[in-house]
Motif scaffolding. Structure first.
Motif, PDB file in Angstrom:
ATOM      1  N   ALA A  69       0.831  -1.202   0.000  1.00 18.38           N
ATOM      2  CA  ALA A  69       0.000   0.000   0.000  1.00 18.38           C
ATOM      3  C   ALA A  69       0.864   1.250   0.000  1.00 18.38           C
ATOM      4  CB  ALA A  69      -0.926   0.008   1.212  1.00 18.38           C
ATOM      5  N   TRP A  70       0.234   2.365  -0.351  1.00 19.81           N
ATOM      6  CA  TRP A  70       0.924   3.663  -0.424  1.00 19.81           C
ATOM      7  C   TRP A  70       2.060   3.607  -1.449  1.00 19.81           C
ATOM      8  CZ3 TRP A  70      -2.554   6.163   2.136  1.00 19.81           C
ATOM      9  CH2 TRP A  70      -3.142   5.584   3.268  1.00 19.81           C
ATOM     10  N   ILE A  71       1.815   2.917  -2.549  1.00 21.25           N
ATOM     11  CA  ILE A  71       2.848   2.734  -3.566  1.00 21.25           C
ATOM     12  C   ILE A  71       2.722   3.817  -4.638  1.00 21.25           C
ATOM     13  CG2 ILE A  71       3.880   1.123  -5.200  1.00 21.25           C
ATOM     14  CD1 ILE A  71       3.897   0.253  -2.207  1.00 21.25           C
ATOM     15  N   THR A  72       3.750   4.646  -4.752  1.00 23.36           N
ATOM     16  CA  THR A  72       3.767   5.687  -5.770  1.00 23.36           C
ATOM     17  C   THR A  72       3.994   5.072  -7.147  1.00 23.36           C
ATOM     18  OG1 THR A  72       4.693   7.247  -4.161  1.00 23.36           O
ATOM     19  CG2 THR A  72       4.876   7.840  -6.485  1.00 23.36           C
ATOM     20  N   ASN A  73       3.229   5.527  -8.112  1.00 23.89           N
ATOM     21  CA  ASN A  73       3.295   5.045  -9.499  1.00 23.89           C
ATOM     22  C   ASN A  73       2.761   3.621  -9.626  1.00 23.89           C
ATOM     23  OD1 ASN A  73       3.924   5.554 -12.260  1.00 23.89           O
ATOM     24  ND2 ASN A  73       5.795   4.364 -12.086  1.00 23.89           N
ATOM     25  N   TYR A  74       1.933   3.216  -8.688  1.00 25.11           N
ATOM     26  CA  TYR A  74       1.421   1.839  -8.671  1.00 25.11           C
ATOM     27  C   TYR A  74       0.647   1.498  -9.939  1.00 25.11           C
ATOM     28  CZ  TYR A  74      -3.487   3.077  -8.070  1.00 25.11           C
ATOM     29  OH  TYR A  74      -4.761   3.541  -8.278  1.00 25.11           O
ATOM     30  N   HIS A  75      -0.101   2.464 -10.476  1.00 26.30           N
ATOM     31  CA  HIS A  75      -0.991   2.185 -11.600  1.00 26.30           C
ATOM     32  C   HIS A  75      -0.266   2.152 -12.942  1.00 26.30           C
ATOM     33  CE1 HIS A  75      -4.603   2.041 -14.014  1.00 26.30           C
ATOM     34  NE2 HIS A  75      -4.269   3.155 -14.641  1.00 26.30           N
ATOM     35  N   PHE A  76       0.811   2.965 -13.063  1.00 25.11           N
ATOM     36  CA  PHE A  76       1.449   3.142 -14.358  1.00 25.11           C
ATOM     37  C   PHE A  76       2.737   2.340 -14.545  1.00 25.11           C
ATOM     38  CE2 PHE A  76      -0.866   7.110 -13.450  1.00 25.11           C
ATOM     39  CZ  PHE A  76      -1.670   7.201 -14.577  1.00 25.11           C
ATOM     40  N   ALA A  77       3.297   1.798 -13.474  1.00 24.29           N
ATOM     41  CA  ALA A  77       4.616   1.160 -13.552  1.00 24.29           C
ATOM     42  C   ALA A  77       4.640  -0.037 -14.500  1.00 24.29           C
ATOM     43  CB  ALA A  77       5.065   0.717 -12.162  1.00 24.29           C
ATOM     44  N   ASP A  78       5.776  -0.205 -15.150  1.00 25.09           N
ATOM     45  CA  ASP A  78       6.012  -1.376 -16.000  1.00 25.09           C
ATOM     46  C   ASP A  78       6.633  -2.522 -15.216  1.00 25.09           C
ATOM     47  OD1 ASP A  78       5.378  -0.202 -18.739  1.00 25.09           O
ATOM     48  OD2 ASP A  78       6.869   1.225 -18.001  1.00 25.09           O
ATOM     49  N   VAL A  79       7.367  -2.180 -14.142  1.00 22.80           N
ATOM     50  CA  VAL A  79       8.013  -3.195 -13.313  1.00 22.80           C
ATOM     51  C   VAL A  79       8.006  -2.723 -11.863  1.00 22.80           C
ATOM     52  CG1 VAL A  79      10.328  -2.227 -13.703  1.00 22.80           C
ATOM     53  CG2 VAL A  79      10.082  -4.621 -13.011  1.00 22.80           C
ATOM     54  N   TYR A  80       7.876  -3.688 -10.947  1.00 23.90           N
ATOM     55  CA  TYR A  80       7.849  -3.371  -9.516  1.00 23.90           C
ATOM     56  C   TYR A  80       9.058  -3.985  -8.817  1.00 23.90           C
ATOM     57  CZ  TYR A  80       3.005  -2.159 -10.502  1.00 23.90           C
ATOM     58  OH  TYR A  80       1.873  -1.602 -11.040  1.00 23.90           O
ATOM     59  N   GLN A  81       9.679  -3.205  -7.922  1.00 24.76           N
ATOM     60  CA  GLN A  81      10.713  -3.732  -7.035  1.00 24.76           C
ATOM     61  C   GLN A  81      10.008  -4.106  -5.733  1.00 24.76           C
ATOM     62  OE1 GLN A  81      13.404  -0.117  -8.156  1.00 24.76           O
ATOM     63  NE2 GLN A  81      14.738  -1.584  -7.132  1.00 24.76           N
ATOM     64  N   VAL A  82       9.748  -5.395  -5.563  1.00 21.13           N
ATOM     65  CA  VAL A  82       8.924  -5.882  -4.460  1.00 21.13           C
ATOM     66  C   VAL A  82       9.802  -6.515  -3.384  1.00 21.13           C
ATOM     67  CG1 VAL A  82       6.985  -7.350  -3.823  1.00 21.13           C
ATOM     68  CG2 VAL A  82       7.085  -6.349  -6.119  1.00 21.13           C
ATOM     69  N   VAL A  83       9.608  -6.073  -2.154  1.00 19.17           N
ATOM     70  CA  VAL A  83      10.337  -6.653  -1.021  1.00 19.17           C
ATOM     71  C   VAL A  83       9.396  -7.591  -0.273  1.00 19.17           C
ATOM     72  CG1 VAL A  83      11.686  -6.190   1.051  1.00 19.17           C
ATOM     73  CG2 VAL A  83      11.702  -4.542  -0.850  1.00 19.17           C
ATOM     74  N   ALA A  84       9.871  -8.825  -0.022  1.00 19.34           N
ATOM     75  CA  ALA A  84       9.020  -9.835   0.617  1.00 19.34           C
ATOM     76  C   ALA A  84       9.843 -10.683   1.580  1.00 19.34           C
ATOM     77  CB  ALA A  84       8.367 -10.725  -0.441  1.00 19.34           C
ATOM     78  N   VAL A  85       9.154 -11.310   2.521  1.00 18.59           N
ATOM     79  CA  VAL A  85       9.786 -12.203   3.493  1.00 18.59           C
ATOM     80  C   VAL A  85      10.089 -13.539   2.819  1.00 18.59           C
ATOM     81  CG1 VAL A  85       9.521 -13.421   5.682  1.00 18.59           C
ATOM     82  CG2 VAL A  85       8.541 -11.125   5.399  1.00 18.59           C
ATOM     83  N   THR A  86      11.346 -13.956   2.887  1.00 17.36           N
ATOM     84  CA  THR A  86      11.728 -15.266   2.337  1.00 17.36           C
ATOM     85  C   THR A  86      12.280 -16.202   3.406  1.00 17.36           C
ATOM     86  OG1 THR A  86      13.852 -14.276   1.688  1.00 17.36           O
ATOM     87  CG2 THR A  86      12.156 -14.476  -0.019  1.00 17.36           C
ATOM     88  N   GLU A  87      12.682 -15.650   4.539  1.00 21.29           N
ATOM     89  CA  GLU A  87      13.149 -16.492   5.655  1.00 21.29           C
ATOM     90  C   GLU A  87      12.687 -15.862   6.965  1.00 21.29           C
ATOM     91  OE1 GLU A  87      17.208 -18.446   7.583  1.00 21.29           O
ATOM     92  OE2 GLU A  87      17.332 -17.339   5.691  1.00 21.29           O
TER      93      GLU A  87
END
Length: 416
Positions: free
Chosen positions: A180-198
């Motif tokens: 949430a609160w992601i700037t350019n969420y609607h227009f972006a071609d690619v997202y740099q997503v941070v997620a829990v992996t461990e």
């Protein structure tokens, strides 16, 4: 540190950049602004919104055209390493560049010519060679846009508390969660997503992924109508989104460090941005004080108005001096190195909070000088007052910056 290494003066290449940028504003940006004005869809600084509350597509496309043209002229990404296709500018040089861009662009389309959150950033420099060709080079050239998907509906500053997770499935990873609160969420071609992996691994618990906007399972949510009123902020949902392993940025477990490099980049950009806009507001306040009459005399003759303008200058010079000195010191250590120098977080937080708070006071005084005109919805003073209030929350609240400064000072005291 030598006197030369700590220089805060603009270098020859920074000066050459600003000279080129001035011509770009005259030759490329001004005609595009004149064309945009014909469509009655607002301006770059105060766009009208579409039926879904998002930035009007005509305004967005005007910004994109500026980005593409700036990218073609190598003006868009001076902060990215030269070996990757950027300008290789250090932070002191970038301060002078950002200051010039914000001062001379005001709230116009020219702001889009310098990569902001939708462009390449320090974290994106850690892409693999294959991913650089696919994503980084087009970002540097302004051909595509990105978005940084870190914040969640219930998680802001506490990055390690995020709930979006990724689980390995063969050679791929499966992403689930909400941002949430992601700037350019609607227009972006690619997202740099941070997620829990461990889970439970502390700063090694997170990983950064590159996710194409058209990946199955990725859904763009509604616009979040913030006080910025620009139609660029919203939510993302990931439902069993499959991401190939080669789309991991750097290595598994490096997500926290990469996220902080992005966040610290935005914190450091406060220096040039607030300085440039601050100078612009001071110039406008001085003009207003000379043009507006009260009792047959310019209001600038009144001591109360003089004090307001003097305080604006005070806020500007204090914040600007801090920014340049702090960034000169950070340039010695590497502002975005992984791992980051132990003293860098304190300086970065100090720079952010000083600029955020000073610019807020400066913008408040600017409205006071302009009186009722300063309160007009969409006036430069009213818009920048909203921007100034907004700045004290994103990339870490003012309170969080104070915590970081105190921790750094106490740690130094414990060692000495």
């Amino acid at each position: 540190m030598t006197e030369h290494s700590m220089s805060i003066a603009p270098t020859a290449r920074a000066q050459e950049y600003t000279d080129r940028f001035r011509r770009f504003l005259d030759e490329d940006v001004r005609p595009l602004e004149e064309e945009l004005a014909k469509h009655n869809v607002g301006t770059a600084g105060q766009p009208k919104l579409d039926s879904e509350g998002r930035m009007h597509p005509i305004v967005w496309e005007a910004r994109r055209e500026v980005q593409r043209r700036a990218g073609a002229l190598n003006l868009y990404a001076p902060h990215i390493s030269a070996e990757l296709g950027g300008g290789g500018f250090n932070r002191v040089e970038m301060h002078h560049v950002e200051e010039f861009v914000y001062r001379h662009s005001g709230l116009g389309l020219g702001l889009a010519a310098l990569a902001w959150t939708e462009g390449p950033n320090p974290a994106s420099e850690h892409m693999s060679e294959a991913m650089r060709e696919r994503y980084l080079t087009p970002l540097i050239k302004g051909q595509i846009t990105a978005a940084f998907a870190n914040t969640e509906p219930n998680v802001g500053t506490d990055v390690l508390g995020m709930e979006t997770w990724a689980k390995q499935d063969g050679s791929d990873w499966i992403l689930n969660g909400r941002k949430a609160w992601i700037t350019n969420y609607h227009f972006a071609d690619v997202y740099q997503v941070v997620a829990v992996t461990e889970p439970g691994a502390g700063t090694r618990s997170l990983t950064m992924f590159l996710v194409d906007a058209d990946t199955p399972g990725l859904e763009r949510g509604p616009d979040l109508p913030t006080m910025m009123d620009d139609g660029l902020t919203g939510e993302l949902e990931f439902r069993d989104v499959r991401v190939p392993a080669e789309n991991i940025v750097r290595e598994v477990g490096d997500g926290f460090a990469l996220a902080m490099s992005w966040i610290n980049w935005r914190r450091l950009c406060r220096g040039g941005m607030c300085s440039g806009w601050g100078q612009w507001l001071i110039t406008r306040a001085i003009s207003r004080s000379q043009e507006r009459k009260s009792g047959g005399r310019p209001i600038g003759d009144l001591q109360s108005i003089q004090h307001l303008i003097a305080r604006m200058a005070l806020e500007f010079y204090q914040a600007r001096s801090t920014s340049l000195v702090a960034q000169a010191e950070l340039d010695q250590w590497g502002a975005f190195e992984i791992p980051l120098h132990k003293e860098a977080p304190r300086l970065i937080s100090l720079l952010k909070i000083i600029n955020d708070e000073a610019f807020y006071r400066l913008a408040d005084s600017a409205i006071q000088v302009h009186g009722a005109n300063g309160l007009l919805r969409g006036s430069p003073e009213e818009k920048l007052f909203r921007v100034a209030r907004n700045l004290r929350i994103p990339a870490g609240t003012s309170e969080v910056q104070l915590n970081a400064i105190a921790r750094g000072l106490l740690r130094e005291a414990a060692v000495s």
